[in-house]
Design a protein around this motif. Structure first.
Motif, short mmCIF file in Angstrom:
data_model
loop_
_atom_site.label_atom_id
_atom_site.label_comp_id
_atom_site.label_asym_id
_atom_site.label_seq_id
_atom_site.Cartn_x
_atom_site.Cartn_y
_atom_site.Cartn_z
N ALA A 81 -8.53 -3.12 5.45
CA ALA A 81 -8.85 -1.75 5.89
C ALA A 81 -9.77 -1.10 4.85
O ALA A 81 -10.99 -1.27 4.91
CB ALA A 81 -7.55 -0.98 6.11
N MET A 108 -5.53 -8.28 7.41
CA MET A 108 -6.10 -6.97 7.71
C MET A 108 -6.76 -6.39 6.47
O MET A 108 -6.09 -6.12 5.46
CB MET A 108 -4.99 -6.01 8.17
CG MET A 108 -4.13 -6.52 9.30
SD MET A 108 -5.02 -6.76 10.83
CE MET A 108 -5.21 -5.09 11.38
N TYR A 168 -4.75 2.83 8.88
CA TYR A 168 -4.71 1.68 9.77
C TYR A 168 -6.08 1.45 10.41
O TYR A 168 -6.79 2.42 10.70
CB TYR A 168 -3.64 1.86 10.87
CG TYR A 168 -2.27 1.63 10.33
CD1 TYR A 168 -1.78 0.33 10.17
CD2 TYR A 168 -1.47 2.69 9.91
CE1 TYR A 168 -0.52 0.11 9.63
CE2 TYR A 168 -0.21 2.47 9.37
CZ TYR A 168 0.26 1.18 9.23
OH TYR A 168 1.48 0.95 8.68
N ILE A 169 -6.39 0.18 10.64
CA ILE A 169 -7.65 -0.16 11.28
C ILE A 169 -7.57 0.19 12.77
O ILE A 169 -6.54 -0.04 13.41
CB ILE A 169 -7.95 -1.67 11.11
CG1 ILE A 169 -8.07 -2.02 9.62
CG2 ILE A 169 -9.21 -2.07 11.85
CD1 ILE A 169 -8.20 -3.50 9.33
N GLY A 225 2.27 -7.03 8.93
CA GLY A 225 3.55 -7.46 8.33
C GLY A 225 4.73 -7.11 9.22
O GLY A 225 5.60 -7.94 9.49
N ARG A 250 0.86 -1.18 0.00
CA ARG A 250 0.00 0.00 0.00
C ARG A 250 0.89 1.22 0.00
O ARG A 250 1.88 1.27 0.72
CB ARG A 250 -0.87 0.05 1.26
CG ARG A 250 -1.68 -1.18 1.50
CD ARG A 250 -2.69 -0.98 2.61
NE ARG A 250 -2.16 -0.43 3.84
CZ ARG A 250 -2.90 0.08 4.80
NH1 ARG A 250 -4.20 0.15 4.65
NH2 ARG A 250 -2.36 0.52 5.91
#
Ligand code: URA
Length: 219
Positions: A147, A145, A205-206, A214, A105
């Protein structure tokens, strides 16, 4: 699409260790592997099966059950965060084929400055290797994850073109926004997740989340 929320105590016990900032790298990775195995069993328990007759060494026949697609599984590993999760999934599906997608990302700040959380992120795919996908396959895309779901949508595009029979997502924490986005684009995909978290922060970020999966697994 069905959402399978895996919120039984053992799942939540392991998730709590993963969320805890004090959990070190080795324990974090082990927790991810354990969750991968448990998620794999939950997926296996929801695949089609048939009742068969089986003869035992005692020379007696009895009723048994065979999960039809147990040998038609393709697991897609979204590098690098999904690697421990995939290790666990492989314990549930030892005969699975495996594809990999290396996705990163683009960090917020590199691409945009905003006062509201991102609704999508730039995703760079630097490597992809997929086995031949057949129409008999059940594809399980693993990403701990989800998001904004930009990475997952990119993986879904790459897998769905080959028309596998069913696509399942295996995740640990998904944001409610990411789930809605996947539902809008891929209404037939099933999502197995241990938690649905409410927010995404300005950096993508969640929240509350568990940080960067990671980094926490591999440094
Ligand atoms: N990826 C992560 O590792 N953590 C998040 O919170 C979101 C995406």
């Amino acid at each position: 699409m069905a959402i399978f929320l895996l919120d039984k105590p053992l799942f939540l016990h392991i998730l709590t260790q993963l969320r805890d900032e004090r959990t070190d790298q080795v324990a974090f990775r082990k927790g991810m592997v354990r969750l991968g195995r448990l998620i794999g069993y939950e997926i296996a328990n929801r695949l089609d099966f048939e009742i068969v007759e089986v003869k035992t060494p005692i020379g007696v026949s009895t009723k048994g059950l065979v999960i039809r697609d147990i040998d038609n599984i393709l697991i897609v590993n979204i590098l690098r965060a999904a690697t421990p999760l995939v290790e666990g999934l492989l314990k549930a599906f030892p005969a699975a084929k495996q594809g990999v997608i290396a996705a990163s990302r683009m960090e917020i700040g590199e691409s945009q400055t905003s006062s509201s959380p991102p609704t999508e992120m730039d995703v760079k795919i630097s490597y992809e290797k997929m086995p031949k996908i057949s129409s008999k396959d059940i594809a399980i895309i693993a990403d701990p994850m989800i998001a904004t779901a930009s990475t997952m949508l990119s993986a879904l595009r790459r897998v769905s073109y080959a028309n596998p029979r069913r696509i399942i997502i295996a995740s640990v924490i998904s944001s409610s926004y990411g789930i809605r986005r996947i539902q809008n684009h891929y209404p037939d995909v099933d999502i197995f997740t241990v938690s649905i978290d409410p927010e995404i922060n300005l950096s993508g970020y969640i929240v509350p989340g568990l940080g960067d999966a990671g980094d926490r697994s591999f440094g």
